[in-house]
Every structure is written in structure tokens, then in C-alpha cells.
Design a protein around this motif. Sequence first.
Motif, mmCIF file in Angstrom:
data_model
loop_
_atom_site.group_PDB
_atom_site.id
_atom_site.type_symbol
_atom_site.label_atom_id
_atom_site.label_comp_id
_atom_site.label_asym_id
_atom_site.label_seq_id
_atom_site.Cartn_x
_atom_site.Cartn_y
_atom_site.Cartn_z
ATOM 1 N N THR A 186 0.557 -0.989 -0.334
ATOM 2 C CA THR A 186 0.044 -0.271 -0.412
ATOM 3 C C THR A 186 0.905 1.416 -0.149
ATOM 4 O O THR A 186 0.688 2.371 -0.365
ATOM 5 N N ASP A 187 2.239 1.250 0.465
ATOM 6 C CA ASP A 187 2.715 2.778 0.768
ATOM 7 C C ASP A 187 3.041 2.864 -1.053
ATOM 8 O O ASP A 187 3.647 4.161 -1.245
ATOM 9 N N ARG A 188 2.979 1.849 -2.167
ATOM 10 C CA ARG A 188 4.050 2.539 -3.078
ATOM 11 C C ARG A 188 1.864 2.343 -3.684
ATOM 12 O O ARG A 188 2.559 2.408 -4.995
ATOM 13 N N LEU A 189 1.266 2.775 -3.509
ATOM 14 C CA LEU A 189 0.098 2.099 -4.160
ATOM 15 C C LEU A 189 -0.380 3.393 -5.382
ATOM 16 O O LEU A 189 -0.472 3.332 -6.533
ATOM 17 N N SER A 190 0.060 4.831 -5.314
ATOM 18 C CA SER A 190 0.548 5.877 -5.907
ATOM 19 C C SER A 190 1.413 5.970 -6.565
ATOM 20 O O SER A 190 0.802 6.098 -8.349
ATOM 21 N N LEU A 191 2.227 4.907 -6.983
ATOM 22 C CA LEU A 191 2.958 4.748 -8.222
ATOM 23 C C LEU A 191 2.178 3.639 -9.232
ATOM 24 O O LEU A 191 2.717 3.364 -9.806
ATOM 25 N N LEU A 192 1.682 2.935 -8.240
ATOM 26 C CA LEU A 192 0.744 2.062 -8.942
ATOM 27 C C LEU A 192 -0.575 1.872 -10.198
ATOM 28 O O LEU A 192 -1.582 1.724 -10.483
ATOM 29 N N GLN A 193 -0.936 3.635 -9.510
ATOM 30 C CA GLN A 193 -1.993 3.747 -10.171
ATOM 31 C C GLN A 193 -1.796 5.272 -10.923
ATOM 32 O O GLN A 193 -2.758 5.632 -11.996
ATOM 33 N N ASP A 194 -0.650 5.277 -10.909
ATOM 34 C CA ASP A 194 -0.023 6.103 -12.207
ATOM 35 C C ASP A 194 0.532 4.027 -13.456
ATOM 36 O O ASP A 194 0.936 3.368 -12.936
ATOM 37 N N SER A 195 -0.110 5.057 -14.801
ATOM 38 C CA SER A 195 0.789 4.045 -15.729
ATOM 39 C C SER A 195 2.726 3.935 -15.017
ATOM 40 O O SER A 195 2.941 4.398 -15.413
ATOM 41 N N CYS A 196 2.506 2.240 -14.981
ATOM 42 C CA CYS A 196 3.999 1.931 -15.206
ATOM 43 C C CYS A 196 4.354 0.099 -15.344
ATOM 44 O O CYS A 196 2.951 -0.252 -16.234
ATOM 45 N N TRP A 197 5.159 0.459 -15.693
ATOM 46 C CA TRP A 197 5.723 -0.799 -16.413
ATOM 47 C C TRP A 197 6.262 -1.773 -14.429
ATOM 48 O O TRP A 197 7.137 -1.570 -13.954
ATOM 49 N N VAL A 198 4.934 -3.240 -14.373
ATOM 50 C CA VAL A 198 6.091 -4.151 -13.597
ATOM 51 C C VAL A 198 6.190 -5.022 -13.934
ATOM 52 O O VAL A 198 6.170 -5.853 -14.549
ATOM 53 N N GLY A 199 8.098 -5.046 -13.347
ATOM 54 C CA GLY A 199 8.767 -6.298 -13.928
ATOM 55 C C GLY A 199 9.051 -7.754 -12.915
ATOM 56 O O GLY A 199 8.621 -6.687 -11.625
ATOM 57 N N LEU A 200 9.350 -8.947 -13.986
ATOM 58 C CA LEU A 200 9.729 -9.489 -12.603
ATOM 59 C C LEU A 200 11.277 -10.597 -13.703
ATOM 60 O O LEU A 200 11.359 -10.460 -13.829
ATOM 61 N N ALA A 201 12.270 -10.220 -12.440
ATOM 62 C CA ALA A 201 13.055 -10.471 -12.402
ATOM 63 C C ALA A 201 13.785 -11.329 -11.672
ATOM 64 O O ALA A 201 13.493 -11.363 -10.854
ATOM 65 N N ILE A 202 14.345 -12.789 -12.485
ATOM 66 C CA ILE A 202 14.844 -13.668 -11.621
ATOM 67 C C ILE A 202 16.287 -13.902 -12.281
ATOM 68 O O ILE A 202 16.314 -14.123 -13.951
ATOM 69 N N ASP A 203 17.436 -13.974 -11.184
ATOM 70 C CA ASP A 203 18.817 -14.055 -11.362
ATOM 71 C C ASP A 203 19.103 -15.670 -12.012
ATOM 72 O O ASP A 203 20.170 -16.365 -11.513
ATOM 73 N N SER A 204 18.242 -16.011 -12.750
ATOM 74 C CA SER A 204 18.992 -17.624 -13.386
ATOM 75 C C SER A 204 19.827 -17.146 -15.142
ATOM 76 O O SER A 204 18.890 -16.336 -15.628
ATOM 77 N N TRP A 205 20.449 -18.355 -15.055
ATOM 78 C CA TRP A 205 21.532 -18.556 -16.035
ATOM 79 C C TRP A 205 21.315 -19.603 -16.475
ATOM 80 O O TRP A 205 21.948 -20.080 -17.651
ATOM 81 N N THR A 206 20.307 -19.890 -16.800
ATOM 82 C CA THR A 206 19.673 -21.764 -17.450
ATOM 83 C C THR A 206 18.213 -21.105 -18.102
ATOM 84 O O THR A 206 18.480 -20.724 -18.246
ATOM 85 N N ALA A 207 18.338 -21.821 -19.266
ATOM 86 C CA ALA A 207 17.548 -22.406 -20.360
ATOM 87 C C ALA A 207 16.446 -22.670 -19.425
ATOM 88 O O ALA A 207 15.460 -22.254 -20.567
ATOM 89 N N GLU A 208 16.540 -23.276 -18.768
ATOM 90 C CA GLU A 208 14.710 -24.279 -18.033
ATOM 91 C C GLU A 208 14.544 -22.933 -17.366
ATOM 92 O O GLU A 208 13.805 -22.881 -17.595
ATOM 93 N N GLY A 209 15.288 -22.367 -16.327
ATOM 94 C CA GLY A 209 14.368 -21.508 -14.991
ATOM 95 C C GLY A 209 13.712 -21.684 -14.432
ATOM 96 O O GLY A 209 13.661 -22.753 -13.733
ATOM 97 N N TYR A 210 13.013 -20.461 -14.415
ATOM 98 C CA TYR A 210 11.760 -20.614 -13.518
ATOM 99 C C TYR A 210 10.508 -20.435 -13.800
ATOM 100 O O TYR A 210 10.180 -19.869 -14.676
#
Length: 409
Positions: A186-210
Amino acid sequence: MKRTLCSLLAACALCVQAAPFDTIYNYRVFDHRVVNFSETDHPGSICQEADGTLVIGNGRIVLRKVCLPRTKRDARATISVSLRSHGDRWDKTGSVFLIPCKQAVSMISVARGLATYPALADHGTENFPGIVAVAPDYAPCIELMRFMTPFGVGFYTPRDSTSRQHVQPVWLDTYADSVEWRDDVTDRLSLLQDSCWVGLAIDSWTAEGYEASVCLTLEESRVKGDKATTQHVVPLVNTISYYQQDYCDLFARRALNVAFKMPAKARRAMLYYVASGHGGHSGGDEFVPCENVISLDAQEVFRFTPWRTDCYTFRRYNPSTGVWLQEREAAYITSQGTRGQKRIEETLASSDLSRSGWCPGSQVMPVRIPLYNVTPGTHILSIAIPNAQPIDGDLLNHWLVSAWITWEE
């Protein structure tokens, strides 16, 4: 008739229960999304899929546009993440983050070759671009959740009894098929209520990944007259090496300083701080407690040592963890009901070991630091980790630190 204190408290409790929040928005940002490293499947620095998803870093980072609705009443926002291995058997750093669409310079414009990260302006020869807000058109990514993938959850979960008995401790009822985390944002809600990119990053270096799913939920208060609070969020620091950024061992040599401005009408200022130590070799920052010291304008405001001693409780999420045998003297009850003692071998898993603020399969929770006496004007936030170790060849000691500040008007 006079009402007792107990009856008044009970009545208040009923009032609270009678005025819950209503779910008005439930959006699945990513649904069983595979995050991996594959130059074949994801060629080039950045590509856009048919549904608008951006893929950066050959599949290690995915982003989608999000804009939560604004509410007239107070609201709360929640993020939930579920994850299972898609073939990667190792523990990896994961981060869900956001980038405002209006931000001119970001990892998106860098990946497109349209911009470069701003460099640290006051750290001499140090080269960790993009980790602090040092330019008017740039701010580091603000985290919504940091998590650590467990060892092989789901994919390496034994399916037959013979395999299970070889790897499953006697005290563990079963291995999990996935791991889930949930947190209030909730403390970051004001940023989510503006148009934004939500990203998901996982530090996997395999072709299989998660394989991961990310959901955002917005709930609005039912209380009439409960007006929405105007809250502001400013990202300050993020040392995660998302894209074209190196592991940050800056803290082994000096403190990290960042300036920010506090407006005259600001109140209830709060600093949010997330820290986890890494360097998986014996004696590395992952396995050595290091105190973190946070100061404001050269005055210490908080110090603590990020350290988790409960990692053994996550064993059900770590079927592919490395396991060693250790001998020890064990007291036990014999078949005759008497007490005995003998030397036994016992398993110790890598996932059981205590770590710097995290466990394989855990979230890394923000620390909330109230800034009671902060005044209007420019201030300097300083972050020091005096016992942090430098990177030395393959000894990749580094600290992942992110921080943001909020206030109301």
C-alpha cells in the motif's frame, strides 16, 4: 446501564469486523510465466511479445504495463507471487519491481540503446551506474517484492516413494510443489495508480529457469467518509544488477550516499529498507553477519544485522539442495523405553544454513524506519555496511540494497 471496559472493547472489535475492505481489482500481471536465460528464444537486448510483454536480458526480465484504478476512499494493495522451478535447481535472487512509464531513462530505454544509466557522481573510480537517483530524469527501480528462489521446488520434488526416502528427512511430511509469498504494498500504491511497468526478474542463467505468477489486488474501505490518503513515494537506492549492471561490492570500501528533498507539507515520513547479503562461498557475505548502519544527515537513525536463523524451516521447498552428513552424539529413547546415547550421522542441507537476511525460499522483508524529525529541504541518506567484503575473482561478495521514502500531505 454502565458498560464495562471489556464490553466497549468488544463492541469496537465488532465495528472493525463490520467494516472490512472490498476487493475492487484483482489483476494477474504474469500467469505461469517462464523466466530464464535463452539467447535462442529471446534474442537481442529487448523484444516485445504479442500481448505487449517486454523481455529483457534474453528472458531473465519480463515487464508488463499496469495501472491500478484510483479510489475515493482509503485502499490497500497486495502483491502475491507463486513460483516453481522449470528446471533450474539452484537458489536465485528474484525481484518484482516497477518503473513509471513517464520516466525517461530506465532499463527499458537502456536496453533499446536510447540511453545509459547515470553514473555515481561522488564516488571517484567506483563504477556502479544506475543504483541511485542522481539525475532528474532517472530513478532506480522500486521493489514491490524481493524473494529468493529455493532449490528446485516442484520440478525436483520426488514423485515416487523410493526417491523420496533417499532425499526427504524423516521429520518432513512432504515436499512442496511450489512456493508462495504475499505482502502489503500500500505504501507504493500511488506509483501503481499511475501508468507503470511492473517487472519480474530472476537471476537465472539456465535455459530452463523458473515459472512464476504475479498478482496485484486492490481493496477499498467500506467506511463512508474515509477519504483516500495522498501518499508520495521516492525511490532512493537499488543495487540489484538487473540489466547491464554489475554486482555491487561498494559497501566493502565506503558508505553509499544519496540526496533527496523533503517538501514543506510532508508528514509521517517513512524510510523503507531492504537488504540481503550474497557471496555463496564459505566465509562470504552470504554466510557472515554484517551490521547495516543507516544515517540521515550524518546522524545515525537505525542499525541492524540482517540474519536468518530459521532456514531449516524452508526445507520442504528445497528438494534439490546439497546435503552433507555430520556425525554427532545423540540422546534417544531405546525400544525398551530406556534412555540411551550413541554416535549417529545426521543430514545437513545447504538450504538449512543461516544467511544474511534471507533463506532459500523466503521473502526479504522491508524494514520500516520512521523519520520523525525530518525537516523540509535537502537531506543525505547514508548506508554503510562496515564488514562487507569485496569481490575477489570468483568470490562474488555483494549486498543487494534497495530503499525508498514515503510521506503524506
